[in-house]
Design a protein around this motif. Structure first.
Motif, PDB file in Angstrom:
ATOM      1  N   ALA A   1     -16.580  -8.189 -11.988  1.00 40.81           N
ATOM      2  CA  ALA A   1     -17.674  -7.939 -11.043  1.00 40.81           C
ATOM      3  C   ALA A   1     -17.159  -7.878  -9.632  1.00 40.81           C
ATOM      4  O   ALA A   1     -17.606  -7.058  -8.818  1.00 40.81           O
ATOM      5  N   SER A   2     -16.156  -8.719  -9.317  1.00 41.10           N
ATOM      6  CA  SER A   2     -15.604  -8.724  -7.961  1.00 41.10           C
ATOM      7  C   SER A   2     -14.852  -7.444  -7.686  1.00 41.10           C
ATOM      8  O   SER A   2     -14.945  -6.873  -6.585  1.00 41.10           O
ATOM      9  N   TRP A   3     -14.088  -6.952  -8.696  1.00 45.83           N
ATOM     10  CA  TRP A   3     -13.364  -5.684  -8.483  1.00 45.83           C
ATOM     11  C   TRP A   3     -14.333  -4.518  -8.274  1.00 45.83           C
ATOM     12  O   TRP A   3     -14.099  -3.641  -7.446  1.00 45.83           O
ATOM     13  N   GLU A   4     -15.402  -4.507  -8.971  1.00 45.55           N
ATOM     14  CA  GLU A   4     -16.394  -3.454  -8.767  1.00 45.55           C
ATOM     15  C   GLU A   4     -16.985  -3.506  -7.363  1.00 45.55           C
ATOM     16  O   GLU A   4     -17.211  -2.476  -6.721  1.00 45.55           O
ATOM     17  N   GLY A   5     -17.214  -4.749  -6.891  1.00 45.66           N
ATOM     18  CA  GLY A   5     -17.728  -4.882  -5.534  1.00 45.66           C
ATOM     19  C   GLY A   5     -16.716  -4.399  -4.500  1.00 45.66           C
ATOM     20  O   GLY A   5     -17.083  -3.730  -3.511  1.00 45.66           O
ATOM     21  N   VAL A   6     -15.432  -4.731  -4.730  1.00 45.85           N
ATOM     22  CA  VAL A   6     -14.387  -4.266  -3.814  1.00 45.85           C
ATOM     23  C   VAL A   6     -14.301  -2.745  -3.837  1.00 45.85           C
ATOM     24  O   VAL A   6     -14.155  -2.080  -2.801  1.00 45.85           O
ATOM     25  N   PHE A   7     -14.398  -2.148  -5.056  1.00 46.55           N
ATOM     26  CA  PHE A   7     -14.337  -0.695  -5.172  1.00 46.55           C
ATOM     27  C   PHE A   7     -15.471  -0.028  -4.397  1.00 46.55           C
ATOM     28  O   PHE A   7     -15.258   0.943  -3.643  1.00 46.55           O
ATOM     29  N   ASN A   8     -16.669  -0.554  -4.582  1.00 49.33           N
ATOM     30  CA  ASN A   8     -17.817   0.032  -3.864  1.00 49.33           C
ATOM     31  C   ASN A   8     -17.642  -0.084  -2.357  1.00 49.33           C
ATOM     32  O   ASN A   8     -17.974   0.849  -1.603  1.00 49.33           O
ATOM     33  N   PHE A   9     -17.127  -1.238  -1.918  1.00 50.42           N
ATOM     34  CA  PHE A   9     -16.921  -1.440  -0.488  1.00 50.42           C
ATOM     35  C   PHE A   9     -15.874  -0.455   0.052  1.00 50.42           C
ATOM     36  O   PHE A   9     -16.078   0.209   1.093  1.00 50.42           O
ATOM     37  N   GLN A  10     -14.745  -0.323  -0.664  1.00 51.25           N
ATOM     38  CA  GLN A  10     -13.695   0.595  -0.233  1.00 51.25           C
ATOM     39  C   GLN A  10     -14.185   2.055  -0.282  1.00 51.25           C
ATOM     40  O   GLN A  10     -13.834   2.883   0.581  1.00 51.25           O
ATOM     41  N   GLN A  11     -15.004   2.361  -1.284  1.00 46.64           N
ATOM     42  CA  GLN A  11     -15.503   3.715  -1.408  1.00 46.64           C
ATOM     43  C   GLN A  11     -16.378   4.100  -0.213  1.00 46.64           C
ATOM     44  O   GLN A  11     -16.283   5.224   0.320  1.00 46.64           O
ATOM     45  N   ARG A  12     -17.234   3.164   0.233  1.00 48.29           N
ATOM     46  CA  ARG A  12     -18.080   3.455   1.387  1.00 48.29           C
ATOM     47  C   ARG A  12     -17.228   3.693   2.631  1.00 48.29           C
ATOM     48  O   ARG A  12     -17.452   4.636   3.401  1.00 48.29           O
ATOM     49  N   LEU A  13     -16.207   2.842   2.819  1.00 50.34           N
ATOM     50  CA  LEU A  13     -15.337   3.021   3.991  1.00 50.34           C
ATOM     51  C   LEU A  13     -14.537   4.323   3.899  1.00 50.34           C
ATOM     52  O   LEU A  13     -14.346   5.022   4.901  1.00 50.34           O
ATOM     53  N   ALA A  14     -14.064   4.656   2.702  1.00 47.37           N
ATOM     54  CA  ALA A  14     -13.264   5.865   2.521  1.00 47.37           C
ATOM     55  C   ALA A  14     -14.106   7.109   2.804  1.00 47.37           C
ATOM     56  O   ALA A  14     -13.632   8.068   3.432  1.00 47.37           O
ATOM     57  N   GLN A  15     -15.340   7.106   2.336  1.00 44.85           N
ATOM     58  CA  GLN A  15     -16.213   8.257   2.586  1.00 44.85           C
ATOM     59  C   GLN A  15     -16.540   8.395   4.071  1.00 44.85           C
ATOM     60  O   GLN A  15     -16.865   9.492   4.519  1.00 44.85           O
TER      61      GLN A  15
END
Length: 259
Positions: A22-36
């Protein structure tokens, strides 16, 4: 220590596999928003997560995509990671397919570039052709204007020449009429002079001629002026007798001519 290592340590301390996922998914979503949003570091981290399958299904194509994004913005590690990923793809079982895909992409880009060049060439030729046509039309317009100007000038010269000829003809006709008038006046004057001369001759022929025995005028004879006046009166009224039948006819030149 890298962000990945730090996150792993945090997850290990948490002691739960479900919590780690669950934590990795949260990190992925966070990084994805910043990357976009265009963050180069987030784009690099997102490519790493796709490559490793952290918080998302492993997708090397997406990993290469985000590495390329980060490399375009000058991320110091993105280009090296991208080269390693491409080398691994070429060495693996999917290397042949990847190579074929890249070659096809290269051929497609070449076709698109060739089509673009062809289109650019056609557009340039169309512009050049339009420019030549415009120049030809302008040249034709100028030549037509020049011909029209020459025609007008020729008409003006011809009109001026006709007017000059008409004026010259009128002048000559006026001179001819004046000459005729002068000649008529001269003839009239000549006729008048001839008539006056004839009248004087007739008056002189009507004068009385003295006898041979009488060579002087008597006091009862009329004066010469009165005789001339009487002769003029008879000339106006007409003679009742032939002057050349009188004794004085021998002194008159006209009567001598008749003899």
């Amino acid at each position: 220590m890298s962000m990945r290592s730090l996150l792993l340590v945090v997850l290990m301390l948490a002691g739960s596999a479900g919590l780690a996922s669950a934590s990795w998914e949260g990190v992925f979503n966070f990084q994805q928003r910043l990357a976009q949003q265009g963050n180069a570091e987030a784009q690099f981290r997102l490519g790493d997560m796709y490559e490793q399958g952290l918080g998302v299904a492993q997708d090397e194509a997406q990993a290469r995509h985000w590495y390329e994004k980060a490399s375009e913005q000058g991320h110091p590690e993105a280009n090296a990671r991208l080269l390693k990923l491409e080398a691994r793809l070429l060495e693996g079982p999917q290397g042949t397919q990847e190579q074929a895909r890249r070659e096809e992409e290269a051929r497609e880009r070449a076709r698109q570039e060739a089509a673009a060049r062809e289109q650019a060439q056609r557009e340039a030729e169309a512009r050049e052709r339009a420019q030549r046509e415009a120049q030809a039309q302008e040249q034709a317009r100028r030549e037509a204007e020049a011909r029209e100007q020459a025609r007008r000038e020729a008409e003006a010269r011809e009109r001026a020449q006709r007017e000059a000829q008409a004026r010259e003809q009128a002048r000559r006709e006026a001179e001819a009429r004046e000459q005729v008038r002068r000649e008529a006046e001269a003839r009239e004057q000549a006729r008048a002079a001839a008539a006056a001369t004839e009248a004087q001759s007739d008056a002189a022929s009507s004068l009385p001629v003295p006898n041979q025995e009488q060579s002087t005028w008597s006091l009862d004879d009329p004066e010469p002026g009165q005789v001339a006046e009487a002769a003029g009166d008879r000339q106006e009224r007409g003679f009742s007798t032939d002057p050349c039948a009188s004794p004085a006819a021998r002194f008159t030149s006209t009567c001598r001519d008749r003899r």
